[in-house]
Motif scaffolding. Structure first.
Motif, PDB file in Angstrom:
ATOM      1  N   ALA A  50      -0.544   3.305 -10.512  1.00 15.54           N
ATOM      2  CA  ALA A  50       0.233   4.535 -10.687  1.00 15.54           C
ATOM      3  C   ALA A  50      -0.732   5.707 -10.538  1.00 15.54           C
ATOM      4  O   ALA A  50      -1.846   5.674 -11.061  1.00 15.54           O
ATOM      5  CB  ALA A  50       0.900   4.570 -12.053  1.00 15.54           C
ATOM      6  N   GLY A  51      -0.305   6.732  -9.806  1.00 18.08           N
ATOM      7  CA  GLY A  51      -1.186   7.859  -9.537  1.00 18.08           C
ATOM      8  C   GLY A  51      -2.172   7.592  -8.426  1.00 18.08           C
ATOM      9  O   GLY A  51      -3.049   8.409  -8.149  1.00 18.08           O
ATOM     10  N   LEU A  52      -2.038   6.438  -7.784  1.00 18.23           N
ATOM     11  CA  LEU A  52      -2.923   6.023  -6.697  1.00 18.23           C
ATOM     12  C   LEU A  52      -2.064   5.283  -5.678  1.00 18.23           C
ATOM     13  O   LEU A  52      -1.259   4.428  -6.052  1.00 18.23           O
ATOM     14  CB  LEU A  52      -4.012   5.102  -7.247  1.00 18.23           C
ATOM     15  N   ARG A  53      -2.202   5.623  -4.407  1.00 12.28           N
ATOM     16  CA  ARG A  53      -1.390   4.960  -3.380  1.00 12.28           C
ATOM     17  C   ARG A  53      -2.232   4.717  -2.129  1.00 12.28           C
ATOM     18  O   ARG A  53      -3.297   5.329  -1.957  1.00 12.28           O
ATOM     19  CB  ARG A  53      -0.144   5.777  -3.044  1.00 12.28           C
ATOM     20  N   TRP A  54      -1.706   3.856  -1.235  1.00 12.38           N
ATOM     21  CA  TRP A  54      -2.498   3.442  -0.079  1.00 12.38           C
ATOM     22  C   TRP A  54      -1.623   2.838   1.002  1.00 12.38           C
ATOM     23  O   TRP A  54      -0.453   2.505   0.775  1.00 12.38           O
ATOM     24  CB  TRP A  54      -3.543   2.418  -0.508  1.00 12.38           C
ATOM     25  N   ASN A  55      -2.227   2.667   2.168  1.00 14.52           N
ATOM     26  CA  ASN A  55      -1.696   1.826   3.237  1.00 14.52           C
ATOM     27  C   ASN A  55      -2.544   0.561   3.270  1.00 14.52           C
ATOM     28  O   ASN A  55      -3.775   0.630   3.177  1.00 14.52           O
ATOM     29  CB  ASN A  55      -1.761   2.533   4.590  1.00 14.52           C
ATOM     30  N   LEU A  56      -1.888  -0.581   3.437  1.00 12.97           N
ATOM     31  CA  LEU A  56      -2.583  -1.868   3.371  1.00 12.97           C
ATOM     32  C   LEU A  56      -2.294  -2.675   4.625  1.00 12.97           C
ATOM     33  O   LEU A  56      -1.135  -2.871   4.993  1.00 12.97           O
ATOM     34  CB  LEU A  56      -2.135  -2.642   2.129  1.00 12.97           C
ATOM     35  N   GLN A  92       2.319   2.093   0.209  1.00 15.26           N
ATOM     36  CA  GLN A  92       3.107   2.957   1.082  1.00 15.26           C
ATOM     37  C   GLN A  92       3.503   2.217   2.358  1.00 15.26           C
ATOM     38  O   GLN A  92       4.679   2.154   2.704  1.00 15.26           O
ATOM     39  CB  GLN A  92       2.323   4.226   1.400  1.00 15.26           C
ATOM     40  N   THR A  93       2.562   1.650   3.060  1.00 13.57           N
ATOM     41  CA  THR A  93       2.867   0.774   4.195  1.00 13.57           C
ATOM     42  C   THR A  93       2.090  -0.521   4.005  1.00 13.57           C
ATOM     43  O   THR A  93       0.984  -0.517   3.445  1.00 13.57           O
ATOM     44  CB  THR A  93       2.473   1.409   5.543  1.00 13.57           C
ATOM     45  N   VAL A  94       2.683  -1.618   4.479  1.00 11.53           N
ATOM     46  CA  VAL A  94       2.032  -2.920   4.352  1.00 11.53           C
ATOM     47  C   VAL A  94       2.210  -3.700   5.648  1.00 11.53           C
ATOM     48  O   VAL A  94       3.327  -3.820   6.172  1.00 11.53           O
ATOM     49  CB  VAL A  94       2.613  -3.742   3.181  1.00 11.53           C
ATOM     50  N   ILE A  95       1.103  -4.226   6.160  1.00 15.16           N
ATOM     51  CA  ILE A  95       1.105  -5.181   7.265  1.00 15.16           C
ATOM     52  C   ILE A  95       0.592  -6.496   6.704  1.00 15.16           C
ATOM     53  O   ILE A  95      -0.457  -6.540   6.052  1.00 15.16           O
ATOM     54  CB  ILE A  95       0.216  -4.701   8.430  1.00 15.16           C
ATOM     55  N   THR A  96       1.333  -7.576   6.916  1.00 12.35           N
ATOM     56  CA  THR A  96       0.966  -8.868   6.353  1.00 12.35           C
ATOM     57  C   THR A  96      -0.234  -9.465   7.063  1.00 12.35           C
ATOM     58  O   THR A  96      -0.677  -8.980   8.108  1.00 12.35           O
ATOM     59  CB  THR A  96       2.134  -9.858   6.441  1.00 12.35           C
ATOM     60  N   GLN A  97      -0.732 -10.551   6.526  1.00 12.36           N
ATOM     61  CA  GLN A  97      -1.870 -11.241   7.130  1.00 12.36           C
ATOM     62  C   GLN A  97      -1.526 -11.721   8.536  1.00 12.36           C
ATOM     63  O   GLN A  97      -2.390 -11.809   9.409  1.00 12.36           O
ATOM     64  CB  GLN A  97      -2.301 -12.416   6.253  1.00 12.36           C
ATOM     65  N   ALA A  98      -0.228 -12.003   8.759  1.00 10.99           N
ATOM     66  CA  ALA A  98       0.224 -12.450  10.080  1.00 10.99           C
ATOM     67  C   ALA A  98       0.477 -11.284  11.034  1.00 10.99           C
ATOM     68  O   ALA A  98       0.884 -11.495  12.180  1.00 10.99           O
ATOM     69  CB  ALA A  98       1.487 -13.286   9.936  1.00 10.99           C
ATOM     70  N   GLY A  99       0.276 -10.058  10.572  1.00 13.68           N
ATOM     71  CA  GLY A  99       0.443  -8.900  11.436  1.00 13.68           C
ATOM     72  C   GLY A  99       1.842  -8.328  11.465  1.00 13.68           C
ATOM     73  O   GLY A  99       2.157  -7.507  12.334  1.00 13.68           O
ATOM     74  N   VAL A 100       2.684  -8.709  10.497  1.00 11.97           N
ATOM     75  CA  VAL A 100       4.058  -8.215  10.439  1.00 11.97           C
ATOM     76  C   VAL A 100       4.117  -6.957   9.579  1.00 11.97           C
ATOM     77  O   VAL A 100       3.623  -6.950   8.445  1.00 11.97           O
ATOM     78  CB  VAL A 100       5.000  -9.288   9.856  1.00 11.97           C
ATOM     79  N   SER A 105     -10.017  -7.359   8.404  1.00 13.86           N
ATOM     80  CA  SER A 105     -11.057  -8.014   7.607  1.00 13.86           C
ATOM     81  C   SER A 105     -11.389  -7.183   6.379  1.00 13.86           C
ATOM     82  O   SER A 105     -11.026  -5.998   6.277  1.00 13.86           O
ATOM     83  CB  SER A 105     -12.318  -8.213   8.455  1.00 13.86           C
ATOM     84  N   ARG A 106     -12.074  -7.810   5.452  1.00 15.09           N
ATOM     85  CA  ARG A 106     -12.456  -7.146   4.211  1.00 15.09           C
ATOM     86  C   ARG A 106     -13.250  -5.861   4.496  1.00 15.09           C
ATOM     87  O   ARG A 106     -14.118  -5.834   5.355  1.00 15.09           O
ATOM     88  CB  ARG A 106     -13.299  -8.090   3.358  1.00 15.09           C
ATOM     89  N   GLY A 107     -12.894  -4.824   3.755  1.00 13.00           N
ATOM     90  CA  GLY A 107     -13.534  -3.538   3.941  1.00 13.00           C
ATOM     91  C   GLY A 107     -12.763  -2.609   4.851  1.00 13.00           C
ATOM     92  O   GLY A 107     -13.055  -1.413   4.923  1.00 13.00           O
ATOM     93  N   GLN A 108     -11.754  -3.170   5.544  1.00 11.26           N
ATOM     94  CA  GLN A 108     -10.954  -2.376   6.479  1.00 11.26           C
ATOM     95  C   GLN A 108      -9.463  -2.424   6.162  1.00 11.26           C
ATOM     96  O   GLN A 108      -8.660  -1.906   6.925  1.00 11.26           O
ATOM     97  CB  GLN A 108     -11.182  -2.868   7.905  1.00 11.26           C
ATOM     98  N   ARG A 109      -9.117  -3.035   5.052  1.00 15.65           N
ATOM     99  CA  ARG A 109      -7.700  -3.280   4.770  1.00 15.65           C
ATOM    100  C   ARG A 109      -6.989  -2.063   4.180  1.00 15.65           C
ATOM    101  O   ARG A 109      -5.798  -1.875   4.382  1.00 15.65           O
ATOM    102  CB  ARG A 109      -7.566  -4.489   3.834  1.00 15.65           C
ATOM    103  N   PHE A 110      -7.705  -1.265   3.415  1.00 10.60           N
ATOM    104  CA  PHE A 110      -7.099  -0.113   2.751  1.00 10.60           C
ATOM    105  C   PHE A 110      -7.416   1.168   3.512  1.00 10.60           C
ATOM    106  O   PHE A 110      -8.570   1.426   3.854  1.00 10.60           O
ATOM    107  CB  PHE A 110      -7.593  -0.007   1.302  1.00 10.60           C
ATOM    108  N   SER A 111      -6.384   1.945   3.758  1.00  6.73           N
ATOM    109  CA  SER A 111      -6.570   3.237   4.414  1.00  6.73           C
ATOM    110  C   SER A 111      -5.648   4.260   3.752  1.00  6.73           C
ATOM    111  O   SER A 111      -4.715   3.902   3.027  1.00  6.73           O
ATOM    112  CB  SER A 111      -6.268   3.139   5.909  1.00  6.73           C
TER     113      SER A 111
END
Length: 630
Positions: free
Chosen positions: A522-528, A619-627, A533-539
């Motif tokens: 709460a009070g924190l949001r992201w695109n996932l 806010q936005t989510v792309i699955t591991q399969a790219g969906v 790969s690790r280190g590039q998942r959150f923007s």
């Protein structure tokens, strides 16, 4: 005579053959005889009745919505006394084993107040042949787990407690000085004159990282431990082996392919519902029941799991051929329900159905719906439970507020399991980018409680149930947040915050640990983007100003105050960055019980609902399969 290598041959056979002794086959004997250079065994039928992950959920779930005869219908689902009735109903089944695949504890006020004593007494109304500990058996350390096992040992059941990879240090609670160790690596049962071995494993990483076992208690690698126990059983002449596991459905499938001489795997931990329940309005299933796989020998191995919270009952049938291998397997998981039904009237209000509709419905269920069983709870088990339920009823019933809409439970957005099945408004909750409404509400409560925090963080696995729309009481809160965690405020830079988020997702995507680590805030949001790969998942990680409500990009160099539960603050569940901050002394324990913080939040607000979409952590989510999720 040359005998070709065969993994089903007993170790003793080779010794006797070398000595030149003669083996005589007797009808019904478990010894092999040879015909055309192949070992021959007495064919065996084995039936396994099983449950898993009941999590101190001993009461039935009222007003659960299923589709019966094509119509939305509210039923009473599960309840441990109903499980007892189901086990008693199959007591005459030929060659029956009764197994519990772990996580008996933690999840309701029965555990909060009685620390497993009630669970043990209810389990003894069934008399399981074997039980393997799950990770939540260690939530309050080995000592509380020992107390549960002491209660389980009372009476005539003598349930074997089995785990091949958990080794308690001598002189500790589970391996007392001068007494027998509480955990056995395996147990042998004689079925129709034939030895059947039960080998068990408890998932290692998740238990160490997500619970609180003693530091001296070893959790060894699962596959190697299971194979070692299997080899020991083979050396004793055991030719049929069931693996009883608490590590999750996917891990069970992977392990089965690596083991020799395993015939069946009865599992828990992932709360997997196996079978096709679409006709009942349950769209999601983790796989078929039983799931048929192949072990390292190239032989058939059959996998089963029975959902969660005393809602379902599994019964697997195994047929072995004359070479000792599985010839076929069948069975199903069955939902256990009561005989009272409600349907909506013309005004959309749930009403008890007429006697005529009830009779027709009961007849149709009995004739054409094998995945549902209508049962009256066992009277003796009900009486046992009542002695405790009366003590907690007053506390459970205390009202705290209302939920204006259902708050769905999700761990990882896009997961296959719908953890909110039966809760109206949550039919597709697991498929949406926003993820867990329930975890989001908990995070909002934490931020409300910690006045100086900029934002809050909560791991998905710490939130245990969805919240249906309607009135909320103390039981809602303690079932939602059943652990004894407190809130901790931590000082982190923006860079550390983002790294902690990456830690949480890497824990389940890269390290194959619990997906309960998945973060909500709460009070924190992201695109996932979980396909990266690790280190590039959150923007686009952003922080909400507590005064103005305006969102802005997180400042990597700025120090923020994060409030979270003490469990992940200490670095558990893969939150290694938080653990480093905690060890560095950059934290303050508020001593606010996290469950009470949620209660106070609801009492203050009066009612809670889903936040505005822009306030969700995801806010936005792309699955591991790219969906890309909606």
């Amino acid at each position: 005579m040359h005998i070709p290598f065969n993994t089903r041959a007993l170790a003793a056979v080779g010794i006797v053959t070398l000595l030149g002794l003669t083996l005589t086959a007797c009808g019904g004997n478990d010894e092999p005889s040879f015909n055309n250079d192949e070992p021959s065994f007495k064919p065996l039928e084995l039936n396994i009745a099983h449950i898993n992950d009941h999590h101190s959920q001993l009461d039935a779930f009222a007003a659960t919505e299923l589709t019966l005869d094509g119509v939305a219908t509210q039923v009473e689902l599960g309840g441990f006394a109903r499980q007892t009735a189901m086990f008693k109903s199959v007591a005459g089944t030929k060659n029956l084993l009764k197994l519990h695949a772990g996580d008996a504890l933690t999840g309701s006020l029965y555990y909060t107040f009685f620390k497993g004593a009630v669970d043990a007494q209810m389990m003894n109304s069934i008399c399981f042949d074997a039980f393997t500990p799950g990770n939540h058996e260690f939530d309050d350390s080995d000592t509380v787990f020992k107390g549960f096992l002491d209660e389980l040992a009372k009476g005539s059941c003598k349930t074997a407690v089995v785990s091949s990879n958990v080794v308690a240090a001598a002189g500790t609670a589970l391996a007392p000085t001068g007494g027998a160790a509480y955990l056995k690596p395996w147990v042998i049962k004689e079925i129709d004159g034939v030895k059947v071995g039960i080998v068990a494993v408890t998932l290692a990483g998740k238990t160490v990282n997500s619970s609180r076992p003693l530091a001296s208690t070893q959790f060894n690698e699962e596959v190697a431990s299971a194979q070692k126990a299997i080899d020991e059983l083979k050396a004793q002449g055991v030719r049929h082996i069931v693996a009883l596991t608490h590590q999750g459905y996917e891990a069970d499938k992977a392990m089965a392919a690596k083991l020799t001489d395993v015939d069946a795997v009865i599992g828990g931990d992932s709360h997997s519902l196996l079978g096709d329940f679409k006709a009942l309005g349950i769209a999601t299933s983790s796989g078929s029941y039983p799931t048929v796989a192949t072990n390292k020998n190239g032989e058939m191995v059959c996998l089963g799991q029975a959902w969660e919270y005393s809602k379902a009952f599994g019964l697997m049938n195994l047929q072995f051929n004359e070479t000792g291998a599985v010839k076929s397997c069948g069975g199903k998981a069955t939902l256990l329900i009561g005989d009272s039904f409600k349907r909506k009237d013309s005004a959309g209000v749930w009403q008890v159905v007429s006697d005529g509709v009830r009779s027709t419905l009961m007849a149709n269920l009995a004739a054409s719906q094998p995945l549902v069983k209508v049962l009256t709870p066992d009277a003796d088990a009900t009486a046992t439970l009542k002695t405790y339920s009366d003590q907690v009823a007053a506390e459970k019933a205390k009202p705290i507020g209302t939920a204006t809409e259902s708050l769905c439970l999700v761990r990882v957005p896009g997961e296959s399991t719908n953890r909110s099945t039966g809760v109206a408004g949550c039919e597709a909750g697991n498929t949406l980018a926003r993820g867990s409404d329930a975890a989001q509400a908990v995070a909002e409560a934490f931020l409300f409680a910690a006045k100086r925090a900029d934002f809050s963080l909560q791991n998905a696995g710490g939130v245990r149930t969805p919240i249906a729309a309607g009135s909320l009481n103390m039981n809602t809160a303690f079932t939602l947040l059943p652990f004894t965690n407190v809130l901790v405020e931590m000082s982190l830079t923006g860079t550390e915050v983002v790294t902690a988020l990456e830690d949480a997702v890497a824990n389940h995507l890269d390290l194959a640990q619990s997906n309960g680590s998945h973060p909500y805030a709460a009070g924190l949001r992201w695109n996932l983007d979980m396909s990266k790969s690790r280190g590039q998942r959150f923007s686009t990680v952003q922080v909400r100003n507590k005064t103005t409500g305006v969102w802005s990009d997180i400042d990597p160099a700025k120090t923020y105050v994060l409030v979270t539960n003490d469990f992940i603050a200490e670095g558990k569940d893969g939150y290694t960055t938080l653990g480093s901050v905690f060890k560095a002394g950059r934290s303050v324990n508020t001593y606010l019980l996290y469950t009470q913080s949620f209660v106070d939040y609801v009492l203050t607000k009066g009612s809670i609902g889903r936040p505005a979409r822009g306030d969700y952590a995801h806010q936005t989510v792309i699955t591991q399969a790219g969906v890309t999720l909606p």
